[in-house]
Design a protein around this motif. Sequence first.
Motif, PDB file in Angstrom:
ATOM      1  N   PRO A  84       0.818  -1.217   0.000  1.00  0.00           N
ATOM      2  CA  PRO A  84       0.000   0.000   0.000  1.00  0.00           C
ATOM      3  C   PRO A  84       0.852   1.269   0.000  1.00  0.00           C
ATOM      4  N   ARG A  85       0.496   2.185  -0.887  1.00  0.00           N
ATOM      5  CA  ARG A  85       1.111   3.511  -0.932  1.00  0.00           C
ATOM      6  C   ARG A  85       0.227   4.558  -0.262  1.00  0.00           C
ATOM      7  N   ARG A  86      -1.067   4.320  -0.304  1.00  0.00           N
ATOM      8  CA  ARG A  86      -2.023   5.268   0.282  1.00  0.00           C
ATOM      9  C   ARG A  86      -3.308   4.512   0.619  1.00  0.00           C
ATOM     10  N   ILE A  87      -3.831   4.773   1.806  1.00  0.00           N
ATOM     11  CA  ILE A  87      -5.110   4.197   2.234  1.00  0.00           C
ATOM     12  C   ILE A  87      -5.977   5.336   2.738  1.00  0.00           C
ATOM     13  N   VAL A  88      -7.196   5.433   2.216  1.00  0.00           N
ATOM     14  CA  VAL A  88      -8.096   6.531   2.589  1.00  0.00           C
ATOM     15  C   VAL A  88      -9.473   5.953   2.908  1.00  0.00           C
ATOM     16  N   TYR A  89      -9.973   6.278   4.105  1.00  0.00           N
ATOM     17  CA  TYR A  89     -11.313   5.852   4.513  1.00  0.00           C
ATOM     18  C   TYR A  89     -12.286   7.005   4.309  1.00  0.00           C
ATOM     19  N   SER A  90     -13.402   6.731   3.630  1.00  0.00           N
ATOM     20  CA  SER A  90     -14.432   7.748   3.369  1.00  0.00           C
ATOM     21  C   SER A  90     -15.740   7.305   4.009  1.00  0.00           C
ATOM     22  N   ASP A  91     -16.421   8.255   4.669  1.00  0.00           N
ATOM     23  CA  ASP A  91     -17.659   7.930   5.379  1.00  0.00           C
ATOM     24  C   ASP A  91     -18.466   9.220   5.508  1.00  0.00           C
ATOM     25  N   PRO A  92     -19.763   9.215   5.147  1.00  0.00           N
ATOM     26  CA  PRO A  92     -20.562  10.438   5.260  1.00  0.00           C
ATOM     27  C   PRO A  92     -20.704  10.952   6.690  1.00  0.00           C
ATOM     28  N   ARG A  93     -20.388  10.114   7.672  1.00  0.00           N
ATOM     29  CA  ARG A  93     -20.477  10.540   9.073  1.00  0.00           C
ATOM     30  C   ARG A  93     -19.276  11.380   9.519  1.00  0.00           C
ATOM     31  N   TYR A  94     -18.263  11.474   8.648  1.00  0.00           N
ATOM     32  CA  TYR A  94     -17.076  12.265   8.950  1.00  0.00           C
ATOM     33  C   TYR A  94     -16.921  13.364   7.911  1.00  0.00           C
TER      34      TYR A  94
END
Length: 306
Positions: A84-94
């Motif tokens: 992994p070079r980049r990991i991004v978590y996306s969530d409408p609660r944030y």
Amino acid sequence: MTRRTVAAALGALALLVAACGGDDESADAPEPSPSIRTLTPIALPPPPPPTGKLVADMRQSSRDAAAGRMEVWIDNDTAHEIRPRRIVYSDPRYRTTLPGTRLRPIPSQSERGFPLYLPPRPACDHPDGRGTITVTYDVQGGARDTRTVRVADPTDVAGRYTSARCLELAIAEVADLRWSDEVPWDGKEGSDSTLTLLVTPTGRPGPTLTIDTVSGTPVLSPVGSDVWRPDVTVRGTDRPQEVALPLKPTRCDAHAFAESGGATAFKINLHLGGKPGQITLRMSSAGAANALHYAKDSCGRLLTVG
């Protein structure tokens, strides 16, 4: 249960069967009873072939919670190691995306956890949602790929944090709640102490806050009851107050002190504006050190390794 978990369970069964059928003969050993069978080890099943997918789920230990983070675990069910070079978590609660940390390779058909630090102000007007993880990674031969997958969250780590943090922010509109760093006691083995909740109203009118009960932890407990019942009502225009809670060690074994990441994190059940809720209020680092020092010294000779 994943396919690899099933394979591991079958492997363990095979080893158990092999152990039952081991040869432990000696010159003086009696003849085996004809009613006892010799079991033959079964062959280990071949591992399932990789599906070529990435699978993700959310987890949180007590130490993660104490550090203000959760962990996304990524299962690399492909035929090659990925880096992994980049990991991004996306969530409408944030309000913003959350970057994964501690990036490191994930071998083929293995999983690794990557901490995500939780935001102090989630999007309280978006209490519902489901997160995705986007992974940019290198594979064998230098090729680069990016995949976005849904994150399973069977214990609702992200949702529980959002609800609790939004409740904390609403409470902060009425009063600041925190534990005193002082944990006074007389220094004698077996003595009780006092946990003190400091309540500082904001000075602004608003909803009424009622503190119903406070729960103990695996290390620190109320004296004389299962929970503390302060029954304190607070309004934003009230004077500051200190709520004294009689304190004792819950148990006196070293395992409790070593394993409890939530030893000084107390659950408070309350009503805000007539609505029930629960928050976890942690002691500061200094206060936690004082509380644990008190508990160990109060246990004294009763503190055991078992």
